[in-house]
Write a protein that holds these residues in place. Structure first.
Motif, mmCIF file in Angstrom:
data_model
loop_
_atom_site.group_PDB
_atom_site.id
_atom_site.type_symbol
_atom_site.label_atom_id
_atom_site.label_comp_id
_atom_site.label_asym_id
_atom_site.label_seq_id
_atom_site.Cartn_x
_atom_site.Cartn_y
_atom_site.Cartn_z
ATOM 1 N N GLU A 105 90.411 -23.574 -49.951
ATOM 2 C CA GLU A 105 90.645 -22.451 -49.040
ATOM 3 C C GLU A 105 92.086 -21.974 -49.197
ATOM 4 O OE1 GLU A 105 89.584 -21.605 -44.449
ATOM 5 O OE2 GLU A 105 91.186 -23.079 -44.739
ATOM 6 N N ARG A 107 94.991 -19.500 -47.433
ATOM 7 C CA ARG A 107 95.349 -18.821 -46.196
ATOM 8 C C ARG A 107 96.630 -18.030 -46.425
ATOM 9 N NH1 ARG A 107 94.819 -24.338 -42.556
ATOM 10 N NH2 ARG A 107 92.580 -24.705 -42.947
ATOM 11 N N GLN A 116 98.362 -16.223 -39.041
ATOM 12 C CA GLN A 116 97.374 -16.123 -40.121
ATOM 13 C C GLN A 116 96.860 -14.696 -40.226
ATOM 14 O OE1 GLN A 116 94.593 -19.405 -40.997
ATOM 15 N NE2 GLN A 116 92.949 -17.932 -40.693
ATOM 16 N N THR A 119 92.089 -15.117 -45.010
ATOM 17 C CA THR A 119 91.672 -16.357 -45.668
ATOM 18 C C THR A 119 90.678 -16.032 -46.781
ATOM 19 O OG1 THR A 119 89.803 -16.739 -44.161
ATOM 20 C CG2 THR A 119 91.935 -17.692 -43.548
ATOM 21 N N GLU A 121 87.691 -18.338 -49.244
ATOM 22 C CA GLU A 121 87.029 -19.574 -49.670
ATOM 23 C C GLU A 121 86.678 -19.460 -51.148
ATOM 24 O OE1 GLU A 121 86.206 -22.412 -48.174
ATOM 25 O OE2 GLU A 121 86.724 -22.008 -46.077
ATOM 26 N N ALA A 139 91.506 -12.400 -50.407
ATOM 27 C CA ALA A 139 91.617 -12.726 -48.982
ATOM 28 C C ALA A 139 91.682 -11.430 -48.183
ATOM 29 C CB ALA A 139 92.861 -13.570 -48.732
#
Length: 217
Positions: A105, A107, A116, A119, A121, A139
């Motif tokens: 992951e 961020r 944040q 993000t 994956e 992201a």
């Protein structure tokens, strides 16, 4: 009878002492053996630290809704929309250790408090020995809420039109493989900062790679 009782008590005490002594010796032997195994493993494998580097970072469709916009009370933080395109180079310099990444992951964080923004994956993958793997991440921030201070600072960055400075954090679950033996899961965290992303086309083309601090536990 009294003398016999004392004899039985002495025997029982001696037995307990012997049992405790055996347990202590067994624990010490186990610790020493584990240390020897770890030492032999290190001497044979000689593991080298893995390296993460952000080699490219681009942001598109970046805009900020200021704090309180559209709110009758004028309160609340702002929101961010952006798409971050990142390339992460994962380097495994080891000759005898390969790795299995089961979760990765990324961020994207902003500001001193680590707000944040987005993000991503990434799919699981196997990394061979002495290999560098390039991971491409997208992201996305979709109306991501941010505190007032972060929203104002982002507005300032956009108004300046030069760059936005973020932190990219990598979190992965990894298993190490040596001669077919697979380890337990380890958590790997890479902290890449500052990642200065150009907002203008010319600034984006002059991006400089950012090495990351990597921790394993």
């Amino acid at each position: 009878m009294a003398g016999r009782s004392r004899g039985i008590g002495d025997t029982g005490h001696a037995t307990r002492v012997a049992v405790v002594r055996c347990i202590v010796v067994a624990i010490i032997a186990t610790i020493v053996l584990a240390g020897l195994v770890a030492l032999v493993f290190w001497l044979v494998v000689r593991p080298k630290p893995i390296e993460y580097i952000i080699t490219r970072a681009v942001v598109r469709h970046f805009n900020v809704t200021p704090p309180g916009a559209g709110s009758a009370g004028g309160g609340g933080g702002g929101t961010v929309n952006a798409t971050f395109y990142l390339i992460l180079a994962v380097d495994n310099p080891n000759r005898r250790v390969s790795m299995r990444y089961d979760r990765v992951e990324l961020r994207v964080l902003y500001g001193e408090n680590g707000t944040q923004l987005a993000t991503a994956e990434l799919p699981a993958f196997h990394q061979p020995r002495r290999n560098e793997t390039l991971l491409q991440a997208r992201a996305v921030a979709r109306s991501t809420p941010v505190p007032d201070q972060a929203a104002r600072e982002l507005e300032h960055d956009l108004a300046a039109g030069e760059l936005v400075s973020v932190e990219v954090r990598v979190v992965a679950d990894v298993r190490f493989i040596v001669s077919g033996v697979i380890s337990r899961y380890y958590r790997v965290r890479g902290t890449c900062s500052p990642v200065n992303i150009g907002l203008s086309p010319s600034a984006a083309r002059s991006f400089e790679s950012v090495p990351c601090d990597v921790e394993i536990w």
